[in-house]
Design a protein around this motif. Structure first.
Motif, PDB file in Angstrom:
ATOM      1  N   TYR A   1       1.008  -1.243   0.144  1.00  0.00           N
ATOM      2  CA  TYR A   1       0.019  -0.094   0.169  1.00  0.00           C
ATOM      3  C   TYR A   1       0.894   1.120  -0.002  1.00  0.00           C
ATOM      4  O   TYR A   1       2.125   1.027   0.898  1.00  0.00           O
ATOM      5  N   PRO A   2       0.590   2.283  -0.581  1.00  0.00           N
ATOM      6  CA  PRO A   2      -0.437   2.593  -1.503  1.00  0.00           C
ATOM      7  C   PRO A   2      -0.896   1.714  -2.464  1.00  0.00           C
ATOM      8  O   PRO A   2       0.143   1.313  -3.158  1.00  0.00           O
TER       9      PRO A   2
ATOM     10  N   TYR B   1       5.631   5.833   6.182  1.00  0.00           N
ATOM     11  CA  TYR B   1       6.244   4.999   5.362  1.00  0.00           C
ATOM     12  C   TYR B   1       7.355   5.979   4.322  1.00  0.00           C
ATOM     13  O   TYR B   1       7.045   6.856   4.022  1.00  0.00           O
TER      14      TYR B   1
ATOM     15  N   THR C   1       8.059   9.303   4.402  1.00  0.00           N
ATOM     16  CA  THR C   1       7.171  10.362   4.440  1.00  0.00           C
ATOM     17  C   THR C   1       5.808   9.710   5.202  1.00  0.00           C
ATOM     18  O   THR C   1       5.956   8.902   5.829  1.00  0.00           O
ATOM     19  N   ILE C   2       4.362  10.051   4.716  1.00  0.00           N
ATOM     20  CA  ILE C   2       3.226   9.356   5.191  1.00  0.00           C
ATOM     21  C   ILE C   2       2.424   8.870   4.330  1.00  0.00           C
ATOM     22  O   ILE C   2       2.244   9.547   3.063  1.00  0.00           O
ATOM     23  N   ALA C   3       2.069   7.645   4.400  1.00  0.00           N
ATOM     24  CA  ALA C   3       0.929   7.322   3.373  1.00  0.00           C
ATOM     25  C   ALA C   3      -0.289   7.589   3.681  1.00  0.00           C
ATOM     26  O   ALA C   3      -0.803   7.260   4.894  1.00  0.00           O
ATOM     27  N   PRO C   4      -0.914   8.090   2.707  1.00  0.00           N
ATOM     28  CA  PRO C   4      -2.582   8.631   3.107  1.00  0.00           C
ATOM     29  C   PRO C   4      -3.394   7.394   3.380  1.00  0.00           C
ATOM     30  O   PRO C   4      -3.360   6.264   2.979  1.00  0.00           O
ATOM     31  N   TYR C   5      -4.453   7.599   4.074  1.00  0.00           N
ATOM     32  CA  TYR C   5      -5.311   6.700   4.560  1.00  0.00           C
ATOM     33  C   TYR C   5      -6.351   6.062   3.361  1.00  0.00           C
ATOM     34  O   TYR C   5      -6.785   4.894   3.522  1.00  0.00           O
ATOM     35  N   LYS C   6      -6.109   6.812   2.416  1.00  0.00           N
ATOM     36  CA  LYS C   6      -6.898   6.510   1.135  1.00  0.00           C
ATOM     37  C   LYS C   6      -6.192   6.713   0.003  1.00  0.00           C
ATOM     38  O   LYS C   6      -5.212   7.377  -0.159  1.00  0.00           O
ATOM     39  N   THR C   7      -6.451   5.913  -1.157  1.00  0.00           N
ATOM     40  CA  THR C   7      -6.013   6.129  -2.474  1.00  0.00           C
ATOM     41  C   THR C   7      -7.259   6.879  -3.288  1.00  0.00           C
ATOM     42  O   THR C   7      -8.322   6.714  -2.801  1.00  0.00           O
TER      43      THR C   7
END
Lengths: 689, 689
Positions: free
Chosen positions: A219-220, A562, A565-571
């Motif tokens: 993920y993403p 990740y 940086t940061i992975a968004p909660y949604k794609t």
């Protein structure tokens, strides 16, 4: 060993730390643990007969009543190997695309492959029956440990069979006694089975598995890993009372969500010594074996597109297993994770030491386990090479030779896979009409023998049994060409003839398997003894490892750190089209033609996938993600790469479950698949038609 | 020590492994190394007087002639702290947005902040002069080591000053003698300086630094980190003969590319012991110090939006440093990277051992260095706390007290920062009119004193010098309120008065700094001694560490394994809009209004950023990325997070340079900024107008 003895072995700790007795856990909980005695390392795969109500209330201010739990349990169903849910009052079922592959292929007409092209029924009349597919709905759970304990002296397998038979009191009811806590507790699971399941809609594999093996377990992510099925009864759509309504808005960042599904297996009760053994010996061996398997599969696939298609599933499985084991091992080589496990183990041993009765019974277990793991390390070469290999025909031969011998033994003396209900299921597997692949088996067997010959002395009895003076390639070819075990009728005759028939068989693989048995079984028996010691050490002291039965896990929708940086909660659909463009539209990053054609119609900001801290593992595929109103907000289909070590110890700093977003499903149905009637059924409050 | 002695100390190894003598390296290259004696661990920051022609030819089949190298060198220019290039025959200059921040702010009118709104000149007449900004164009490089060696007996700083003065033979020529290999070689860099630089175009910070601190140092990335400037001469656009033409197609996956720019500093000559010291002592200290600094900055920023704006750059710098040091340290805690360095060090020591002369001179150096690092560990508390802190006024006081004492010493006896040309630049810094921030200094000083007081005994002389019985907060307030050192006139008077004026000063910070000198300087002197030993051990035996002078690095355009899958070699405008949507348009993921307004006009598949294996570090910001035709294909603006450990050892498995794609620049100019005239100038073959 009788049931009662088996049970007595763990009675000392039963009741102390069972998830049902959270209050008792509180007293002994390590400092700093969350409310309700929750031990984070063991995760949140709760059984429906022991929901952690106090912990949910303390953590989320959420206190579902019995009706909520019953409703959610009945709306959650099980497919073979996967999870699913009722999502309309007309029997619509939501699961993953990869859970329905067999059906999707089977219902494809001669000139079309629905895996590639996708399938959308224009109306109910176009829905296509999936031959052999069924779903199970969990009716009730009963703790039958006391009933089994009361049957002192009876063999465990007969006792279990009797309980199961008594439970299955109607044609559509199936029952299974499930050992939890390595057999420290037995629960009877009663299911209603629905045997008429039809395909309603499946997207193209290029979008359901967009990103292919590279993006698998990550993920993403940008997958629409969806299949919609429908349960029929008496040739009409089923009308389940309990189904999950569709959320109008999908999940919000930070929102609490629940996953109901059937996690397959975890190893959270393993000791440090066992984990180190996996890290240093077993997993490296398995990875090497999978690499040989993949080389053989690639070789047979070179024959042409048809051959590639035929082995695609096997290649995917082997790649999937390789990536998964690599991920599990990542956790084991991560000093921070191992340190956390060591801290937990110290705490746990401290609890045992603090109670004189427990100390007397289990105090020495960890050292004993460490000693047997050390012993196993000394047998590493034998464990590695003295196996039946992945060649299917060789495995069949091995099982056929073993079966009559194991059946003749008392239950407790059998190898683990032949104990309890295992005996009957082993026989059923041998009698089933499964396709065989001699060309592949030759390559796999020859590859294993070549590797074994490079490591073992020529005098090794295993090697001699197989080679008998031939080269690995010649031996593999002769054995596979000469056997008739690919024919299920041959296997049934051998089983019916019992030990005598096996002893008399001249089938070349049976001849080899007979010679192998005395070489292989001492290793297997030793491993079994070790596992029994491990089981005795732990008993029911902690929440049960996963058993492919229905669990409910809680968590929150949440991105994670990740890649610096940061992975968004949604794609989003934007992200899907980005990843395709950024890889120059080369497979597995090529979108299906329907998607590129409909690009202009799609609202690109629509969420596609999202992540949460819920606790899942293989078997959870197809699980619904629901909000506190029991509405569908998503569809589990994977975990991120950081989740793989959760097999051994649950962490939620960076590990995440990956789901299809409920809005993506509706957007795709309406804008890409012209399937508004299905979207209407999902969104229409699931009106029973 | 005289220059000649300094030089003799390393003459023994000169010529063996210098990059210019690749043939000699071949003989000693470790097995498996690439062609041409290239030692991968030392990267590819080549000086223009020693291009690795054989290695390029063997690796890429590319053999540029002298004209190619001269053209590229002259088209590559240097801004203060950054790199840049001429990209049209009318003096257009391409660099990063973050390299021109000062100018962009300075030219903003009272009612508009161009940092936020962006700036686009509608024609040349609207271009805005950047006061004080200049660019330097490298005319020539001369190895002056022999000239310095011939001046035996002369102080190094005077000899260097004389060489520089003789070189600067015209008003627009500036010259600098650059020590390479820790002073084992001296090269004279001769620059032509252009002092009239004007702002042509700068995008909004929200797109040039899209993703902000989270995405900083990472990839996949979606930034248009661009500023276009123009060099003027005699109030008319300059007409450079050498400028880089624009590539019609941008970079292809796998294509060889070159980066020309000014990498600031690397530490690839450090020993294992030094790296371990950084890992265990120095970096953890610096990170803690930065965290205190950030806490102080956050506190003063709370006063309101104006205060936040005033400290934004400082906050960015501190966050940037924190992330960078965390990344450097990641490499040092990575056992695979450290093992690689250990392997290299073994190889290197093997070379020294194999030559009797080298062994006699340097054989014991590694153990000696390890011993002093060990000694430093024993002094960790002193090194950590006996510093001048980050409070600017305290640093000024410390430098003012030190300056006259250091100036009176012979060059070789001075602290490193006061040696050679360092003495004059220290004085210039003290005399410069820099703004001070007493409120921030109070917080920083109080934070440091509180932390020091928690670790040091109350009898510690450092603490006593500062506190004199007061609390840390009271002491910091009294010292900062009481000093007049914020006034440059005060500082100039003190410097003019020499040691006597310093001794007589009653300024409270000077009083403290006088008391501090005998506490701090023994530590600094010890560190300096250790650095001298390290320098003697290595000399010129390897390619030079970065020195903020022009280098040319080679590499290929290439994605990399990341996050369990693969990162694409390029990103796209689709990806930019995806990341904005996936973070719900919350800053730093909010697009500027102009971008959302023009969304429909943009071709979303257009590449935005891309990565390559070129070797860069801070100072390379704004460097052009060119293809083998010397055409611009990109604009360096960052490295990925995996590149940070390259400070110590070059690796290219996962570390990548991050660039803006040349197509993105043209697409944005035409579709978003209505600046077709600038795009035409870039794409028009750079016609001289």
């Amino acid at each position: 060993m009788t049931v009662a003895a088996w049970f007595r072995g763990v009675a000392g700790v039963a009741g102390i730390l069972l998830p049902a007795t959270l209050a008792a856990q509180d007293a002994a909980a390590p400092a700093g643990g969350p409310a309700g005695g929750f031990v984070k390392e063991f995760g949140t795969m709760w059984t429906f007969d022991a929901p952690p109500l106090e912990y949910w209330k303390a953590t989320y201010g959420f206190a579902p009543d019995a009706a909520w739990l019953d409703h959610v349990r009945l709306a959650s169903i099980r497919l073979p190997g996967c999870s699913a849910s009722f999502v309309s009052g007309a029997g619509l079922v939501m699961t993953n695309h990869h859970c329905a592959r067999a059906c999707i292929s089977a219902v494809s007409p001669a000139d079309t492959n629905y895996q590639e092209s996708g399938f959308v029924a224009r109306s109910r009349s176009e829905e296509k029956k999936c031959a052999g597919l069924y779903v199970d709905q969990l009716q009730a759970i009963e703790n039958v440990t006391p009933r089994l304990a009361a049957l002192e002296g009876a063999p465990l397998d007969s006792a279990i069979a009797a309980i199961q038979a008594a439970c299955a009191d109607a044609p559509d009811i199936t029952c299974q006694v499930v050992p939890l806590y390595n057999g420290g507790r037995y629960s009877l699971y009663r299911y209603r089975r629905f045997g008429d399941v039809r395909l309603v809609m499946a997207p193209e594999e290029a979008i359901s598995f967009f990103g292919g093996d590279p993006d698998n377990f990550t993920y993403p992510r940008y997958d629409l890993d969806l299949t919609l099925l429908r349960v029929y009864e008496n040739d009409a759509p089923s009308a389940p009372k309990d189904f999950l309504r569709w959320s109008a808005s999908g999940p919000a960042d930070g929102e609490v969500v629940f996953v109901t599904g059937n996690p397959g297996s975890t190893g959270r009760l393993l000791t440090m010594a066992q984990m180190e053994y996996l890290r240093d010996v077993q997993y490296p061996d398995q990875l090497a074996q999978l690499e040989r398997q993949l080389a053989a599969l690639e070789a047979v696939s070179k024959a042409g597109p048809a051959a590639r298609r035929a082995h695609e599933n096997a290649i995917f499985s082997a790649q999937n297993a390789h990536k998964a084991i690599t991920g599990y091992r990542t956790g084991l080589v991560d000093s921070a994770i191992m340190a956390r496990k060591a801290t937990f183990e110290r705490d746990f041993r401290g609890r045992i030491e603090a109670d004189p009765a427990l100390r007397a019974q289990y105090g020495s277990a960890w050292d004993a386990i460490a000693a047997v793991q050390q012993e196993r390390r000394g047998m590493a070469a034998a464990i590695r090479w003295h196996t039946l290999t992945n060649a299917q025909l060789v495995q069949l031969a091995g099982a056929l030779v073993r079966y009559p011998a194991q059946a003749a033994l008392p239950d407790s003396a059998r190898l683990p896979q032949f104990r309890g209900p295992g005996l009957a299921s082993a026989r059923a597997q041998l009698e089933a009409n499964v396709p065989v692949n001699p060309a592949l088996d030759k390559l796999v067997l020859a590859g294993h023998l070549r590797a074994a010959a490079a490591e073992l002395p020529a005098t090794d009895p295993y090697l001699q049994a197989f080679l008998a003076g031939r080269t690995p390639d010649a031996a593999a070819a002769a054995l596979v060409d000469g056997t008739t075990l690919g024919d299920p009728a041959v296997r049934k005759r051998l089983l019916a003839g019992g030990a005598k028939a096996v002893a008399a068989s001249k089938d070349p693989l049976i001849v080899v398997a007979r010679r192998l048995a005395p070489v292989i079984d001492p290793v297997a028996a030793q491993v079994a003894k070790q596992n029994a010691a491990i089981s005795a050490a732990y008993g029911t002291a902690l929440p049960p490892d996963a058993t492919f039965t229905l669990r409910i896990s809680d968590g929150v929708v949440k991105g994670f750190p990740y890649n610096g940086t940061i992975a968004p909660y949604k794609t989003s659909f934007y992200g899907l089209f980005a990843r395709a463009a950024e890889f120059d539209h080369v497979p597995p990053f090529r979108l299906p033609p329907r998607w590129t054609a409909k690009r202009g119609a799609i609202t690109m900001e629509t969420p596609l996938d999202f992540v949460s801290t819920t606790d899942i593992i293989g078997g959870n595929s197809g699980s619904p993600v629901i909000n506190r109103n029991a509405e569908v907000v998503g569809l589990i289909f994977d975990g991120n790469i950081e989740m793989l070590p959760n097999r051994f110890i649950f962490t939620d700093e960076v590990s995440r479950s990956v789901s299809v977003h409920s809005e993506a499903i509706v957007e795709a149905l309406r804008k890409v698949y012209d399937a508004g009637w299905i979207a209407d059924e999902l969104e229409g409050g699931g009106a029973r038609r």
